[in-house]
Design a protein around this motif. Structure first.
Motif, PDB file in Angstrom:
ATOM      1  N   ASP A 198       0.830  -1.208   0.000  1.00  0.00           N
ATOM      2  CA  ASP A 198       0.000   0.000   0.000  1.00  0.00           C
ATOM      3  C   ASP A 198       0.867   1.262   0.000  1.00  0.00           C
ATOM      4  O   ASP A 198       0.580   2.235  -0.716  1.00  0.00           O
ATOM      5  CB  ASP A 198      -0.920   0.016   1.227  1.00  0.00           C
ATOM      6  CG  ASP A 198      -1.971  -1.078   1.173  1.00  0.00           C
ATOM      7  OD1 ASP A 198      -2.264  -1.531   0.048  1.00  0.00           O
ATOM      8  OD2 ASP A 198      -2.480  -1.476   2.227  1.00  0.00           O
ATOM      9  N   PHE A 199       1.926   1.264   0.802  1.00  0.00           N
ATOM     10  CA  PHE A 199       2.815   2.418   0.855  1.00  0.00           C
ATOM     11  C   PHE A 199       3.605   2.562  -0.443  1.00  0.00           C
ATOM     12  O   PHE A 199       3.888   3.684  -0.890  1.00  0.00           O
ATOM     13  CB  PHE A 199       3.770   2.306   2.046  1.00  0.00           C
ATOM     14  CG  PHE A 199       3.093   2.417   3.383  1.00  0.00           C
ATOM     15  CD1 PHE A 199       1.869   3.058   3.500  1.00  0.00           C
ATOM     16  CD2 PHE A 199       3.671   1.889   4.535  1.00  0.00           C
ATOM     17  CE1 PHE A 199       1.231   3.168   4.729  1.00  0.00           C
ATOM     18  CE2 PHE A 199       3.048   1.996   5.762  1.00  0.00           C
ATOM     19  CZ  PHE A 199       1.826   2.638   5.858  1.00  0.00           C
ATOM     20  N   GLU A 200       3.984   1.437  -1.059  1.00  0.00           N
ATOM     21  CA  GLU A 200       4.662   1.496  -2.356  1.00  0.00           C
ATOM     22  C   GLU A 200       3.762   2.155  -3.398  1.00  0.00           C
ATOM     23  O   GLU A 200       4.198   3.010  -4.179  1.00  0.00           O
ATOM     24  CB  GLU A 200       5.056   0.091  -2.807  1.00  0.00           C
ATOM     25  CG  GLU A 200       6.200  -0.528  -2.016  1.00  0.00           C
ATOM     26  CD  GLU A 200       6.548  -1.916  -2.524  1.00  0.00           C
ATOM     27  OE1 GLU A 200       5.740  -2.475  -3.302  1.00  0.00           O
ATOM     28  OE2 GLU A 200       7.613  -2.440  -2.145  1.00  0.00           O
ATOM     29  N   HIS A 201       2.505   1.750  -3.401  1.00  0.00           N
ATOM     30  CA  HIS A 201       1.542   2.318  -4.351  1.00  0.00           C
ATOM     31  C   HIS A 201       1.331   3.799  -4.069  1.00  0.00           C
ATOM     32  O   HIS A 201       1.268   4.626  -5.005  1.00  0.00           O
ATOM     33  CB  HIS A 201       0.216   1.568  -4.247  1.00  0.00           C
ATOM     34  CG  HIS A 201      -0.848   2.078  -5.173  1.00  0.00           C
ATOM     35  ND1 HIS A 201      -0.791   1.936  -6.542  1.00  0.00           N
ATOM     36  CD2 HIS A 201      -1.991   2.766  -4.909  1.00  0.00           C
ATOM     37  CE1 HIS A 201      -1.845   2.496  -7.093  1.00  0.00           C
ATOM     38  NE2 HIS A 201      -2.590   3.017  -6.121  1.00  0.00           N
ATOM     39  N   LEU A 202       1.216   4.170  -2.784  1.00  0.00           N
ATOM     40  CA  LEU A 202       1.040   5.575  -2.410  1.00  0.00           C
ATOM     41  C   LEU A 202       2.245   6.404  -2.846  1.00  0.00           C
ATOM     42  O   LEU A 202       2.082   7.506  -3.405  1.00  0.00           O
ATOM     43  CB  LEU A 202       0.829   5.688  -0.901  1.00  0.00           C
ATOM     44  CG  LEU A 202       0.713   7.110  -0.332  1.00  0.00           C
ATOM     45  CD1 LEU A 202      -0.529   7.793  -0.889  1.00  0.00           C
ATOM     46  CD2 LEU A 202       0.682   7.070   1.191  1.00  0.00           C
ATOM     47  N   ASP A 203       3.436   5.891  -2.594  1.00  0.00           N
ATOM     48  CA  ASP A 203       4.660   6.604  -2.960  1.00  0.00           C
ATOM     49  C   ASP A 203       4.724   6.841  -4.466  1.00  0.00           C
ATOM     50  O   ASP A 203       5.004   7.951  -4.934  1.00  0.00           O
ATOM     51  CB  ASP A 203       5.873   5.807  -2.482  1.00  0.00           C
ATOM     52  CG  ASP A 203       7.192   6.492  -2.809  1.00  0.00           C
ATOM     53  OD1 ASP A 203       7.237   7.733  -2.730  1.00  0.00           O
ATOM     54  OD2 ASP A 203       8.157   5.786  -3.138  1.00  0.00           O
ATOM     55  N   LEU A 204       4.431   5.812  -5.231  1.00  0.00           N
ATOM     56  CA  LEU A 204       4.482   5.928  -6.689  1.00  0.00           C
ATOM     57  C   LEU A 204       3.393   6.868  -7.212  1.00  0.00           C
ATOM     58  O   LEU A 204       3.627   7.669  -8.121  1.00  0.00           O
ATOM     59  CB  LEU A 204       4.343   4.545  -7.319  1.00  0.00           C
ATOM     60  CG  LEU A 204       4.520   4.463  -8.839  1.00  0.00           C
ATOM     61  CD1 LEU A 204       5.905   4.965  -9.237  1.00  0.00           C
ATOM     62  CD2 LEU A 204       4.301   3.031  -9.325  1.00  0.00           C
ATOM     63  N   SER A 205       2.204   6.785  -6.609  1.00  0.00           N
ATOM     64  CA  SER A 205       1.095   7.642  -7.053  1.00  0.00           C
ATOM     65  C   SER A 205       1.404   9.106  -6.786  1.00  0.00           C
ATOM     66  O   SER A 205       1.141   9.968  -7.638  1.00  0.00           O
ATOM     67  CB  SER A 205      -0.202   7.238  -6.333  1.00  0.00           C
ATOM     68  OG  SER A 205      -0.557   5.906  -6.623  1.00  0.00           O
ATOM     69  N   ILE A 206       1.961   9.406  -5.611  1.00  0.00           N
ATOM     70  CA  ILE A 206       2.326  10.795  -5.288  1.00  0.00           C
ATOM     71  C   ILE A 206       3.397  11.288  -6.254  1.00  0.00           C
ATOM     72  O   ILE A 206       3.350  12.436  -6.716  1.00  0.00           O
ATOM     73  CB  ILE A 206       2.800  10.901  -3.827  1.00  0.00           C
ATOM     74  CG1 ILE A 206       1.614  10.688  -2.872  1.00  0.00           C
ATOM     75  CG2 ILE A 206       3.451  12.254  -3.560  1.00  0.00           C
ATOM     76  CD1 ILE A 206       2.013  10.691  -1.410  1.00  0.00           C
ATOM     77  N   HIS A 207       4.369  10.407  -6.556  1.00  0.00           N
ATOM     78  CA  HIS A 207       5.431  10.806  -7.488  1.00  0.00           C
ATOM     79  C   HIS A 207       4.848  11.145  -8.863  1.00  0.00           C
ATOM     80  O   HIS A 207       5.202  12.183  -9.459  1.00  0.00           O
ATOM     81  CB  HIS A 207       6.453   9.684  -7.621  1.00  0.00           C
ATOM     82  CG  HIS A 207       7.401   9.870  -8.767  1.00  0.00           C
ATOM     83  ND1 HIS A 207       8.274  10.928  -8.855  1.00  0.00           N
ATOM     84  CD2 HIS A 207       7.589   9.123  -9.900  1.00  0.00           C
ATOM     85  CE1 HIS A 207       8.966  10.838  -9.969  1.00  0.00           C
ATOM     86  NE2 HIS A 207       8.564   9.764 -10.618  1.00  0.00           N
ATOM     87  N   LYS A 208       3.944  10.315  -9.359  1.00  0.00           N
ATOM     88  CA  LYS A 208       3.344  10.575 -10.675  1.00  0.00           C
ATOM     89  C   LYS A 208       2.514  11.861 -10.643  1.00  0.00           C
ATOM     90  O   LYS A 208       2.527  12.645 -11.605  1.00  0.00           O
ATOM     91  CB  LYS A 208       2.477   9.391 -11.090  1.00  0.00           C
ATOM     92  CG  LYS A 208       3.281   8.142 -11.441  1.00  0.00           C
ATOM     93  CD  LYS A 208       2.366   7.013 -11.875  1.00  0.00           C
ATOM     94  CE  LYS A 208       3.184   5.776 -12.272  1.00  0.00           C
ATOM     95  NZ  LYS A 208       2.301   4.646 -12.682  1.00  0.00           N
ATOM     96  N   MET A 209       1.805  12.068  -9.554  1.00  0.00           N
ATOM     97  CA  MET A 209       1.002  13.286  -9.418  1.00  0.00           C
ATOM     98  C   MET A 209       1.901  14.520  -9.409  1.00  0.00           C
ATOM     99  O   MET A 209       1.616  15.529 -10.077  1.00  0.00           O
ATOM    100  CB  MET A 209       0.177  13.221  -8.139  1.00  0.00           C
ATOM    101  CG  MET A 209      -0.676  14.452  -7.876  1.00  0.00           C
ATOM    102  SD  MET A 209      -1.546  14.350  -6.299  1.00  0.00           S
ATOM    103  CE  MET A 209      -0.143  14.434  -5.174  1.00  0.00           C
TER     104      MET A 209
END
Length: 445
Positions: A198-209
């Motif tokens: 979940d944190f990996e997905h959050l980290d990647l999503s924030i980076h893309k945003m």
């Protein structure tokens, strides 16, 4: 409230509830355990006595038809064996009271059992004092409470350590990807180490945003910069042609009026273009921050340029700034524009015969310069948007304003890490507080 605090609070409350239930249930549980233990012991004593009767005969206890009775010291336990009626049957374990010849009445946990030997019916009673049971239960309860307290403290500590471990990647994401970013200037992406998907997905999503936002800001800045540069050339050409037309002798007065209107529009367009270009240059950090100037000197320069406007509206101007405050690591041109725009607005939206005060105060490791006017004030619902570009609030609609003065102030303040706070009351005036970090102001003794 932080997630870690919420988890800790939930764990503490849940354990408190468990502890309360345990406290309420322990006496009952201990009582049942003690009773079961005593019952088991009574049954063993019964079986042992019956075995003795079987192997040695009933005469071991019953002599000449007289009943048998035996009491331990202090009457904690007793055993009695008597002959009863043939049809009498009893096989129970329950509480009961017994009256002794001394007049004492004691309560016991009593095993009652009837059995036959040589066609005679006998009643066996084995009793254990209830007081003895209570004496056993109390230490057991104390031990149980101590164990419970130790387990709760241990689990709270374990929960705290585990929560810190599990939530560490989330704290890192918040600190480095959100709080640690200087909007809209973003650092290069660094993946947060975590084994929680979940944190990996959050980290990647924030980076893309953030990448998307940074790209949009970059394109917007590039467009504003290019458009401002490109617009300056045709505007300058048009101005030159209009000025040349004024020099012609056969031009009529009507055409001159129209040319003046066109020239006024071009001047407004040129001013807007220059302002947008300045904002773009500030946001792209194209200015150096190497100047040093006394705050009082800088504000005096602003006053010298704007004093005529103060006189036109009969506005009093009071400045209270220490002479030994010096701005360092700044761009003097930009800071001049910042103060000029704020004081110019204080004049523009002030009343005839009003006043403007510029004051300074040091608070801990920060320096605050406040600009207060007695003008028309700002509506509370308009305050959040006063720094938006081309946003003209209701009070400024009657003024010749492009809605770019305060955005310039915001850009210059952000470029120098200066915080801005605005306090305003409708029809009473406004106060703009500039909060300078210790790195920008030095005090010479």
């Amino acid at each position: 409230m932080k997630l870690r605090t919420k988890l800790t609070l939930f764990n503490a409350i849940s354990k408190l509830v468990i502890a309360i239930l345990f406290v309420l249930l322990v006496p009952v549980l201990i009582k049942n355990i003690s009773s079961n233990y005593v019952d088991s012991k009574l049954i063993k004593q019964k079986n042992k006595l019956l075995q003795i009767v079987k192997s040695r005969g009933i005469e071991t206890y019953i002599v000449n038809g007289e009943g048998y009775g035996s009491y331990l010291p202090l009457k904690d336990e007793y055993i009695s064996l008597d002959e009863v009626e043939p049809n009498y049957y009893l096989d129970t374990i329950k509480r009961g009271k017994r009256l002794f010849s001394e007049g004492d009445t004691l309560e016991y946990r009593i095993l009652s059992h009837t059995f036959k030997v040589k066609n005679k019916n006998y009643l066996l009673e084995i009793g254990k004092s209830v007081d003895t049971l209570d004496e056993t239960s109390t230490p057991l309860q104390n031990i149980a409470f101590q164990v419970l307290l130790g387990m709760i403290l241990l689990t709270i500590l374990a929960d705290q350590v585990y929560s810190n471990y599990v939530l560490k990647p989330l704290r890192t994401i918040i600190k480095t990807k959100l709080i640690g970013q200087k909007f809209p200037n973003f650092q290069s992406y660094r993946k947060v180490r975590t084994n929680t998907s979940d944190f990996e997905h959050l980290d990647l999503s924030i980076h893309k945003m953030i990448e998307t936002i940074a790209d949009k800001f970059h394109k917007e800045r590039e467009f504003i910069s290019n458009a401002s540069h490109e617009l300056m050339t045709p505007i300058s050409i048009l101005q030159s042609k209009i000025e040349n037309m004024f020099e012609e002798e056969d031009i009529s007065d009507e055409i001159k009026v129209r040319l003046l209107e066109m020239q006024k529009i071009l001047n407004r367009l040129k001013s807007i273009t220059k302002t947008l270009l300045l904002i773009s240059q500030i946001e792209n950090e194209q200015f150096l921050k190497e100047d040093k100037v006394a705050v009082s000197e800088l504000l005096q320069d602003v006053y010298d340029e704007i004093s005529i406007r103060l006189q036109d509206k009969n506005i009093s101007y009071d400045i209270s700034i220490p002479d030994n405050w010096y701005l360092v690591n700044i761009n003097k041109f930009l800071l001049f524009n910042l103060f000029f725009n704020l004081i110019n607005n204080a004049i523009k939206y002030n009343r005839e015969g009003g006043s403007i005060r510029v004051t300074a105060v040091a608070v801990h490791d920060k320096f605050i310069i406040s600009i207060t006017d007695t003008g028309i004030g700002i509506d509370a619902d308009a305050l959040p948007s006063i720094f938006n570009r081309f946003k003209k609030i209701r009070q400024s609609l009657q003024q010749e304003s492009f809605g770019l003065g305060l955005p310039i102030v915001k850009s210059i303040a952000g470029f120098h890490d200066i915080e801005i706070e605005v306090v305003s009351e409708k029809d009473a005036g406004s106060t703009f507080k500039l909060i300078f970090p210790a790195t920008l102001i030095v005090v010479n003794n």
